[in-house]
Design an enzyme around this catalytic site. Structure first.
Site, mmCIF file in Angstrom:
data_model
loop_
_atom_site.group_PDB
_atom_site.id
_atom_site.type_symbol
_atom_site.label_atom_id
_atom_site.label_comp_id
_atom_site.label_asym_id
_atom_site.label_seq_id
_atom_site.Cartn_x
_atom_site.Cartn_y
_atom_site.Cartn_z
ATOM 1 N N ASP A 45 12.113 2.089 -4.130
ATOM 2 C CA ASP A 45 13.407 1.538 -4.527
ATOM 3 C C ASP A 45 14.438 1.736 -3.419
ATOM 4 O OD1 ASP A 45 13.801 4.261 -4.804
ATOM 5 O OD2 ASP A 45 14.532 4.177 -6.875
ATOM 6 N N ASP A 84 7.755 2.301 -7.150
ATOM 7 C CA ASP A 84 8.806 3.124 -7.756
ATOM 8 C C ASP A 84 9.287 2.548 -9.078
ATOM 9 O OD1 ASP A 84 9.292 5.378 -6.228
ATOM 10 O OD2 ASP A 84 10.730 4.398 -4.914
ATOM 11 N N LYS A 112 5.462 5.706 -9.366
ATOM 12 C CA LYS A 112 6.219 6.910 -9.021
ATOM 13 C C LYS A 112 7.488 7.004 -9.857
ATOM 14 C CE LYS A 112 8.311 7.494 -4.933
ATOM 15 N NZ LYS A 112 9.734 7.765 -5.291
ATOM 16 N N GLU A 181 10.569 15.748 -1.713
ATOM 17 C CA GLU A 181 11.529 15.262 -0.718
ATOM 18 C C GLU A 181 12.592 16.312 -0.442
ATOM 19 O OE1 GLU A 181 14.567 11.539 0.268
ATOM 20 O OE2 GLU A 181 13.267 11.436 -1.496
#
Length: 266
Positions: A45, A84, A112, A181
């Site tokens: 995204d 995503d 995800k 992340e």
């Protein structure tokens, strides 16, 4: 490329071989990435920022994600496709199931989702219905306003322990992959060792099972300030194809990421 599956990634984790992931948003990028050794394509995204020009990923809709997943699917040459779920698309369980189904029908192999233990019931229901999931922990761009900006997560003991617990709970619920992340290198190492499923990192140090970058970033096309965890692979490459191949080689040979690309606990 031979078709990459979740079993492929699990086997790579067990053998200790690193794997690679790059974003792609159209058929041409998908062909570039998958034809040069990358095992996983992420239809991120992040397209809201790099393709649509928004300041965050929040404006991206499920229709946007379905469209780009279809485009990427047409250009893919055997990589595992991960799509995503956009902002609020998994806020309710039934809504999440329908949106995941739409992405799978568009060509995704795995979905995800951003979030921790609160997503366990959803992950369980998706798994029961044959929808594989990757859970995104650490810096979650969809909730950046709540996080106070693009900041490293898990730097203190309490938040680090909670992230480890979240990872284990999500695996127990049926998650097939994790993505970390912007978390400290040591924490990423601990999470990777704590779970049996493969872990992908971005700004999470060298010890995760796989590494992911945004394709525009690794090709030196970053708009504005370049994130610490990014390396421009075009600097020493004569073509985008050579740059992707260099990224794959550097990850597999443990040359990327280096210490300069990571973050550390307080």
């Amino acid at each position: 490329m031979t078709q990459i599956t979740l079993h492929t990634l699990a086997a790579l984790k067990q053998s200790g071989e690193k794997f690679t992931c790059l974003t792609a948003y159209d058929a041409t990028q998908a062909n570039l990435v998958s034809s040069n050794g990358t095992e996983v394509i992420l239809i991120g995204d992040s397209l809201g920022m790099v393709c649509q020009g928004h300041s965050s990923t929040v404006p991206v809709t499920i229709d946007d994600m379905v469209y780009h997943t279809r485009c990427v699917s047409r250009g893919n040459q055997g990589a595992l496709l991960m799509a995503d779920m956009p902002f609020m698309a998994s806020a309710m369980e039934e809504q999440s199931i329908m949106n995941c189904a739409a992405l799978m029908q568009a060509g995704a192999d795995i979905i995800k989702l951003e979030g921790g233990r609160w997503l366990c019931p959803t992950v369980k229901k998706l798994s029961e219905r044959g929808i594989p999931t990757c859970l995104h922990l650490g810096l979650t761009p969809q909730t950046v306003s709540m996080l106070g900006g693009y900041k490293v997560q898990g730097k203190d003991t309490g938040s680090a322990n909670r992230m480890i617990e979240d990872a284990c709970l999500l695996e127990q619920a049926g998650a097939n992959l994790l993505l970390l992340e912007c978390v400290p290198t040591q924490l990423a190492r601990e999470i990777t060792m704590a779970v049996n499923i493969p872990v992908i990192g971005i700004g999470a140090g060298p010890d995760t099972d796989g590494q992911v970058l945004v394709i525009y970033d690794m090709l030196g096309m970053t708009a504005g300030r370049r994130p610490r965890f990014v390396k421009n692979f075009m600097t020493d490459s004569g073509s985008p194809q050579a740059a992707v191949a260099a990224f794959v080689s550097d990850v597999k040979e443990n040359r990327f990421p280096g210490p300069e690309h990571g973050f550390y606990s307080e």
